[in-house]
Design a protein around this motif. Structure first.
Motif, PDB file in Angstrom:
ATOM      1  N   GLU A  14     -20.814 -86.358   7.150  1.00 51.57           N
ATOM      2  CA  GLU A  14     -21.120 -87.387   6.156  1.00 51.57           C
ATOM      3  C   GLU A  14     -21.070 -88.778   6.787  1.00 51.57           C
ATOM      4  OE1 GLU A  14     -19.549 -86.372   1.842  1.00 51.57           O
ATOM      5  OE2 GLU A  14     -18.038 -85.893   3.376  1.00 51.57           O
ATOM      6  N   CYS A  15     -20.071 -89.001   7.640  1.00 48.79           N
ATOM      7  CA  CYS A  15     -19.939 -90.288   8.316  1.00 48.79           C
ATOM      8  C   CYS A  15     -21.181 -90.591   9.151  1.00 48.79           C
ATOM      9  CB  CYS A  15     -18.703 -90.295   9.211  1.00 48.79           C
ATOM     10  SG  CYS A  15     -17.133 -90.342   8.316  1.00 48.79           S
ATOM     11  N   LEU A  16     -21.621 -89.625   9.934  1.00 52.87           N
ATOM     12  CA  LEU A  16     -22.783 -89.838  10.801  1.00 52.87           C
ATOM     13  C   LEU A  16     -24.059 -90.048   9.982  1.00 52.87           C
ATOM     14  CD1 LEU A  16     -21.964 -87.238  13.583  1.00 52.87           C
ATOM     15  CD2 LEU A  16     -21.657 -89.736  13.670  1.00 52.87           C
ATOM     16  N   ALA A  20     -26.271 -93.651  10.104  1.00 46.07           N
ATOM     17  CA  ALA A  20     -27.690 -93.681  10.435  1.00 46.07           C
ATOM     18  C   ALA A  20     -28.501 -94.508   9.433  1.00 46.07           C
ATOM     19  CB  ALA A  20     -28.236 -92.256  10.507  1.00 46.07           C
ATOM     20  N   LYS A  21     -27.925 -94.835   8.283  1.00 45.19           N
ATOM     21  CA  LYS A  21     -28.638 -95.575   7.237  1.00 45.19           C
ATOM     22  C   LYS A  21     -28.578 -97.085   7.392  1.00 45.19           C
ATOM     23  CE  LYS A  21     -27.621 -94.583   3.091  1.00 45.19           C
ATOM     24  NZ  LYS A  21     -27.050 -94.203   1.799  1.00 45.19           N
ATOM     25  N   VAL A  22     -27.651 -97.605   8.200  1.00 42.02           N
ATOM     26  CA  VAL A  22     -27.482 -99.057   8.279  1.00 42.02           C
ATOM     27  C   VAL A  22     -27.791 -99.558   9.688  1.00 42.02           C
ATOM     28  CG1 VAL A  22     -25.815 -99.170   6.390  1.00 42.02           C
ATOM     29  CG2 VAL A  22     -24.996 -98.846   8.717  1.00 42.02           C
ATOM     30  N   PRO A  39     -20.198-108.547  15.288  1.00 44.44           N
ATOM     31  CA  PRO A  39     -21.277-107.824  14.616  1.00 44.44           C
ATOM     32  C   PRO A  39     -22.442-107.619  15.581  1.00 44.44           C
ATOM     33  CG  PRO A  39     -21.030-110.045  13.694  1.00 44.44           C
ATOM     34  CD  PRO A  39     -20.019-109.901  14.781  1.00 44.44           C
ATOM     35  N   ILE A  40     -23.059-106.429  15.507  1.00 44.23           N
ATOM     36  CA  ILE A  40     -24.152-106.108  16.417  1.00 44.23           C
ATOM     37  C   ILE A  40     -25.007-104.993  15.812  1.00 44.23           C
ATOM     38  CG2 ILE A  40     -22.803-104.414  17.722  1.00 44.23           C
ATOM     39  CD1 ILE A  40     -24.192-105.561  20.288  1.00 44.23           C
ATOM     40  N   ASN A  41     -26.303-105.047  16.064  1.00 47.88           N
ATOM     41  CA  ASN A  41     -27.133-103.943  15.594  1.00 47.88           C
ATOM     42  C   ASN A  41     -26.965-102.763  16.540  1.00 47.88           C
ATOM     43  OD1 ASN A  41     -28.726-105.853  17.256  1.00 47.88           O
ATOM     44  ND2 ASN A  41     -30.278-104.262  17.108  1.00 47.88           N
ATOM     45  N   PHE A  42     -27.262-101.562  16.041  1.00 46.88           N
ATOM     46  CA  PHE A  42     -26.967-100.337  16.783  1.00 46.88           C
ATOM     47  C   PHE A  42     -27.893 -99.222  16.342  1.00 46.88           C
ATOM     48  CE2 PHE A  42     -24.942 -99.594  12.820  1.00 46.88           C
ATOM     49  CZ  PHE A  42     -24.848 -98.225  12.665  1.00 46.88           C
ATOM     50  N   ALA A  48     -24.660 -88.169  18.763  1.00 44.81           N
ATOM     51  CA  ALA A  48     -23.830 -88.873  17.780  1.00 44.81           C
ATOM     52  C   ALA A  48     -23.051 -90.039  18.373  1.00 44.81           C
ATOM     53  CB  ALA A  48     -22.884 -87.927  17.048  1.00 44.81           C
ATOM     54  N   SER A  49     -23.351 -90.438  19.605  1.00 47.86           N
ATOM     55  CA  SER A  49     -22.707 -91.637  20.133  1.00 47.86           C
ATOM     56  C   SER A  49     -23.422 -92.870  19.571  1.00 47.86           C
ATOM     57  CB  SER A  49     -22.710 -91.642  21.659  1.00 47.86           C
ATOM     58  OG  SER A  49     -24.018 -91.599  22.154  1.00 47.86           O
TER      59      SER A  49
END
Length: 140
Positions: A14-16, A20-22, A39-42, A48-49
């Motif tokens: 659920e966490c992963l 993946a949505k943000v 803060p940084i985009n990813f 799953a890293s």
């Protein structure tokens, strides 16, 4: 202690899925022996890293390469007092392999900042935890 139905622990999958949505999260690391948050985009890689794309000369790269860090992302709705928060903890390493760098150049995250010679940083998902806040609309 009273049971609290407002919070629910999230399992790894659920966490992963939520991560993946943000597009933006926060790296938590140590800077000059003090806690720092950036803060940084990813993006998430297939293993799953957490993947970051940044400048090779950045203070962030120097501070986290080879070090255990935390990465947090969340999403909240103030009107319903609901949302979630996920924390990934693991070792951060700069991707140095040419083939891996090329793959990530095609599939990895893009930086919101203009970068000339980007590097990728991988944060292994050694520990993944999350909580969901199951809120309700507050009467005005």
């Amino acid at each position: 202690m009273f049971p609290n139905d407002a919070f629910r622990a999230l399992d790894r999958q659920e966490c992963l899925r939520l991560l993946a949505k943000v597009p933006v999260g926060r790296v938590v690391y140590t800077r000059q022996a003090l806690p720092a948050v950036l803060p940084i985009n990813f993006a998430l890689d297939t293993d799953a890293s957490v993947l970051l794309r940044t400048s090779p000369d950045s203070e962030l790269v120097r501070a986290i390469d080879g070090v255990v860090v935390a990465f947090e992302a969340d999403e909240f709705d103030a009107a319903t007092r609901s949302g979630w928060s996920v924390v990934v903890t693991g070792r951060a390493t700069v991707v140095t392999g040419p083939a891996e760098h090329e793959r990530l150049s095609q599939t990895g995250p893009t930086s919101w900042m203009p970068l000339r010679d980007a590097v990728f940083v991988r944060i292994e998902s050694e520990m993944v935890t999350g909580r969901e806040l199951l809120g309700t609309r507050v009467a005005q």
